[in-house]
Scaffold this motif. Structure first.
Motif, PDB file in Angstrom:
ATOM      1  N   ALA A 148       0.814  -1.223   0.000  1.00 18.29           N
ATOM      2  CA  ALA A 148       0.000   0.000   0.000  1.00 18.29           C
ATOM      3  C   ALA A 148       0.843   1.266   0.000  1.00 18.29           C
ATOM      4  O   ALA A 148       0.472   2.257  -0.617  1.00 18.29           O
ATOM      5  CB  ALA A 148      -0.940   0.010   1.206  1.00 18.29           C
ATOM      6  N   GLY A 149       1.981   1.246   0.693  1.00 23.65           N
ATOM      7  CA  GLY A 149       2.767   2.466   0.832  1.00 23.65           C
ATOM      8  C   GLY A 149       3.478   2.870  -0.438  1.00 23.65           C
ATOM      9  O   GLY A 149       3.803   4.033  -0.638  1.00 23.65           O
ATOM     10  N   ASN A 150       3.696   1.906  -1.319  1.00 19.97           N
ATOM     11  CA  ASN A 150       4.432   2.208  -2.538  1.00 19.97           C
ATOM     12  C   ASN A 150       3.592   3.009  -3.503  1.00 19.97           C
ATOM     13  O   ASN A 150       2.415   2.743  -3.678  1.00 19.97           O
ATOM     14  CB  ASN A 150       4.855   0.910  -3.242  1.00 19.97           C
ATOM     15  N   LEU A 151       4.226   3.974  -4.125  1.00 19.67           N
ATOM     16  CA  LEU A 151       3.576   4.624  -5.239  1.00 19.67           C
ATOM     17  C   LEU A 151       3.514   3.584  -6.355  1.00 19.67           C
ATOM     18  O   LEU A 151       4.532   2.983  -6.689  1.00 19.67           O
ATOM     19  CB  LEU A 151       4.402   5.828  -5.674  1.00 19.67           C
ATOM     20  N   PRO A 152       2.322   3.334  -6.906  1.00 19.00           N
ATOM     21  CA  PRO A 152       2.231   2.288  -7.929  1.00 19.00           C
ATOM     22  C   PRO A 152       3.165   2.575  -9.095  1.00 19.00           C
ATOM     23  O   PRO A 152       3.409   3.736  -9.405  1.00 19.00           O
ATOM     24  CB  PRO A 152       0.777   2.364  -8.374  1.00 19.00           C
ATOM     25  N   SER A 153       3.659   1.549  -9.703  1.00 20.14           N
ATOM     26  CA  SER A 153       4.643   1.755 -10.766  1.00 20.14           C
ATOM     27  C   SER A 153       3.954   2.361 -11.989  1.00 20.14           C
ATOM     28  O   SER A 153       2.791   2.077 -12.266  1.00 20.14           O
ATOM     29  CB  SER A 153       5.293   0.431 -11.143  1.00 20.14           C
ATOM     30  N   PRO A 154       4.688   3.201 -12.715  1.00 23.24           N
ATOM     31  CA  PRO A 154       4.076   3.879 -13.866  1.00 23.24           C
ATOM     32  C   PRO A 154       3.661   2.905 -14.968  1.00 23.24           C
ATOM     33  O   PRO A 154       2.825   3.226 -15.798  1.00 23.24           O
ATOM     34  CB  PRO A 154       5.167   4.836 -14.356  1.00 23.24           C
ATOM     35  N   GLU A 155       4.243   1.703 -14.951  1.00 22.20           N
ATOM     36  CA  GLU A 155       3.924   0.757 -16.030  1.00 22.20           C
ATOM     37  C   GLU A 155       2.582   0.072 -15.796  1.00 22.20           C
ATOM     38  O   GLU A 155       1.978  -0.447 -16.717  1.00 22.20           O
ATOM     39  CB  GLU A 155       5.006  -0.317 -16.148  1.00 22.20           C
ATOM     40  N   ASP A 156       2.137   0.044 -14.535  1.00 26.34           N
ATOM     41  CA  ASP A 156       0.884  -0.614 -14.204  1.00 26.34           C
ATOM     42  C   ASP A 156      -0.240   0.015 -15.027  1.00 26.34           C
ATOM     43  O   ASP A 156      -0.519   1.200 -14.905  1.00 26.34           O
ATOM     44  CB  ASP A 156       0.624  -0.441 -12.702  1.00 26.34           C
ATOM     45  N   PRO A 157      -0.859  -0.766 -15.927  1.00 25.65           N
ATOM     46  CA  PRO A 157      -1.781  -0.148 -16.873  1.00 25.65           C
ATOM     47  C   PRO A 157      -3.165   0.164 -16.304  1.00 25.65           C
ATOM     48  O   PRO A 157      -3.930   0.883 -16.943  1.00 25.65           O
ATOM     49  CB  PRO A 157      -1.890  -1.206 -17.976  1.00 25.65           C
ATOM     50  N   VAL A 158      -3.502  -0.366 -15.139  1.00 21.78           N
ATOM     51  CA  VAL A 158      -4.884  -0.195 -14.681  1.00 21.78           C
ATOM     52  C   VAL A 158      -5.097   1.186 -14.077  1.00 21.78           C
ATOM     53  O   VAL A 158      -4.175   1.820 -13.580  1.00 21.78           O
ATOM     54  CB  VAL A 158      -5.282  -1.263 -13.643  1.00 21.78           C
ATOM     55  N   GLU A 159      -6.328   1.594 -14.131  1.00 17.81           N
ATOM     56  CA  GLU A 159      -6.768   2.833 -13.493  1.00 17.81           C
ATOM     57  C   GLU A 159      -5.893   4.024 -13.845  1.00 17.81           C
ATOM     58  O   GLU A 159      -5.300   4.662 -12.988  1.00 17.81           O
ATOM     59  CB  GLU A 159      -6.828   2.657 -11.969  1.00 17.81           C
ATOM     60  N   GLN A 160      -5.801   4.261 -15.130  1.00 20.60           N
ATOM     61  CA  GLN A 160      -5.085   5.457 -15.528  1.00 20.60           C
ATOM     62  C   GLN A 160      -5.986   6.668 -15.375  1.00 20.60           C
ATOM     63  O   GLN A 160      -7.208   6.561 -15.428  1.00 20.60           O
ATOM     64  CB  GLN A 160      -4.637   5.326 -16.987  1.00 20.60           C
ATOM     65  N   LEU A 161      -5.342   7.786 -15.184  1.00 21.27           N
ATOM     66  CA  LEU A 161      -6.044   9.054 -15.115  1.00 21.27           C
ATOM     67  C   LEU A 161      -6.877   9.216 -16.383  1.00 21.27           C
ATOM     68  O   LEU A 161      -6.337   9.161 -17.486  1.00 21.27           O
ATOM     69  CB  LEU A 161      -5.001  10.164 -15.010  1.00 21.27           C
ATOM     70  N   PRO A 162      -8.189   9.375 -16.276  1.00 21.51           N
ATOM     71  CA  PRO A 162      -9.018   9.522 -17.482  1.00 21.51           C
ATOM     72  C   PRO A 162      -8.613  10.766 -18.261  1.00 21.51           C
ATOM     73  O   PRO A 162      -8.149  11.740 -17.668  1.00 21.51           O
ATOM     74  CB  PRO A 162     -10.439   9.677 -16.917  1.00 21.51           C
ATOM     75  N   ASP A 163      -8.824  10.710 -19.582  1.00 26.45           N
ATOM     76  CA  ASP A 163      -8.364  11.804 -20.443  1.00 26.45           C
ATOM     77  C   ASP A 163      -8.975  13.148 -20.061  1.00 26.45           C
ATOM     78  O   ASP A 163      -8.294  14.167 -20.060  1.00 26.45           O
ATOM     79  CB  ASP A 163      -8.677  11.490 -21.914  1.00 26.45           C
ATOM     80  N   ASP A 164     -10.270  13.143 -19.738  1.00 25.99           N
ATOM     81  CA  ASP A 164     -10.887  14.436 -19.427  1.00 25.99           C
ATOM     82  C   ASP A 164     -10.315  15.004 -18.126  1.00 25.99           C
ATOM     83  O   ASP A 164     -10.077  16.200 -18.014  1.00 25.99           O
ATOM     84  CB  ASP A 164     -12.423  14.328 -19.372  1.00 25.99           C
ATOM     85  N   ALA A 165     -10.059  14.122 -17.162  1.00 28.91           N
ATOM     86  CA  ALA A 165      -9.450  14.587 -15.911  1.00 28.91           C
ATOM     87  C   ALA A 165      -8.049  15.123 -16.177  1.00 28.91           C
ATOM     88  O   ALA A 165      -7.642  16.152 -15.621  1.00 28.91           O
ATOM     89  CB  ALA A 165      -9.395  13.450 -14.908  1.00 28.91           C
ATOM     90  N   ARG A 166      -7.319  14.432 -17.061  1.00 25.70           N
ATOM     91  CA  ARG A 166      -5.971  14.879 -17.391  1.00 25.70           C
ATOM     92  C   ARG A 166      -6.000  16.293 -18.004  1.00 25.70           C
ATOM     93  O   ARG A 166      -5.194  17.151 -17.658  1.00 25.70           O
ATOM     94  CB  ARG A 166      -5.335  13.890 -18.380  1.00 25.70           C
ATOM     95  N   GLN A 167      -6.969  16.504 -18.882  1.00 27.38           N
ATOM     96  CA  GLN A 167      -7.082  17.826 -19.503  1.00 27.38           C
ATOM     97  C   GLN A 167      -7.403  18.903 -18.472  1.00 27.38           C
ATOM     98  O   GLN A 167      -6.827  19.991 -18.492  1.00 27.38           O
ATOM     99  CB  GLN A 167      -8.167  17.819 -20.582  1.00 27.38           C
TER     100      GLN A 167
END
Lengths: 88, 192
Positions: A55-74
């Motif tokens: 839990a304490g680890n920042l998830p690795s950037p390669e982990d493909p699940v639950e990416q920031l949705p495009d509209d949220a990113r914008q």
């Protein structure tokens, strides 16, 4: 004597605080005789350990699940740009 | 320092934060808050606070860890506001799936989690755990997230959720029962 429901509650509580000595004694006594409750405690212990470890680890950037949705990113990009554009 | 794309000390220029850290921070928040609106809010608050205070970041430690430290406080802030709107579960459900009326187990715990987990198994465990957490009643999941995932002391979690200690322990007990049962059902435990 405690039943399994009461013991399971105290077993869970033992992950959140040190139980009073009398409760510790009653739980230990029950666990010595009850395979199911012992298995429950073992499962919780391993679950807590593994969950806390990951839990304490920042998830690795390669982990493909639950990416920031495009509209949220914008929206976030827009916020950052505006903030920086205001010369702050 | 402003205007440079790569500032000294391994710092990215803030224009690149969303691209570089957005997914990671979002996922961290999603696990704890479990819905997209709240997770985005926590991430947005994090970037905003980071922009306002970016002069305070010393460059010691990674930038990601610095942002994560901010995010953790923002996650608690959002959870604290949301938890008041969450439905309250009855303390004893009509039909208890775990115990009969005499307090005996309906579930078998003969199998236990395998330990230690290999790298691939750990990734699989985590994927399944996340799904199991989604299945919990909202307040139970929040209690578990604040107490176990964020590893905060029980009294702090009580204060954040506006509940008593005994209340918290009941919720955590139900949460752990459900999570462990879910992990067992999803094949994350083995016969000893």
């Amino acid at each position: 004597m405690l039943n399994c429901r009461e013991v399971s509650r105290l077993v869970s509580e033992s992950f959140d605080r040190r139980l009073p000595w009398r409760a510790r004694f009653l739980v230990a006594f029950h666990l010595a005789m009850c395979r199911i409750c012992s298995g429950f405690r073992r499962t919780l212990r391993l679950m807590e350990r593994e969950v806390r470890r990951q839990a304490g680890n920042l998830p690795s950037p390669e982990d493909p699940v639950e990416q920031l949705p495009d509209d949220a990113r914008q929206r976030l990009d827009e916020m950052v740009r505006r903030f920086l554009g205001n010369g702050q | 320092m402003q205007g440079e794309s790569q500032a000294p000390g391994g710092k990215l220029s803030p224009e690149r934060w969303v691209e570089r850290y957005g997914d990671q921070l979002y996922r961290y928040a999603m696990l704890r808050l479990r819905n997209a609106v709240d997770a985005e809010e926590a991430v947005q608050q994090t970037f905003l606070a980071a922009l306002q205070n970016r002069d305070q970041y010393s460059g010691a430690g990674s930038e990601g860890a610095w942002l994560l430290g901010i995010l953790r406080r923002k996650v608690v802030d959002v959870a604290r506001r949301r938890v008041r709107e969450m439905p309250i579960e009855p303390e004893v459900p009509q039909w208890d799936p775990y115990f009969d009326s005499a307090g005996r187990w309906r579930v078998s715990w003969a199998a236990t989690m395998q330990q230690p987990l290999e790298e691939l198994e750990r990734a699989e465990f985590w994927r399944i755990f996340r799904e199991c957490l989604q299945g919990l009643p909202k307040r139970h999941a929040t209690a578990f997230a604040l107490r176990v995932l964020e590893d905060q002391p029980s009294p702090e979690v009580c204060e954040q959720m506006g509940i008593s200690l005994s209340n918290l322990w009941v919720m955590l007990h139900r949460a752990r029962l459900q999570l462990a049962t879910c992990l067992q059902a999803r094949g994350q435990t083995r016969e000893l």
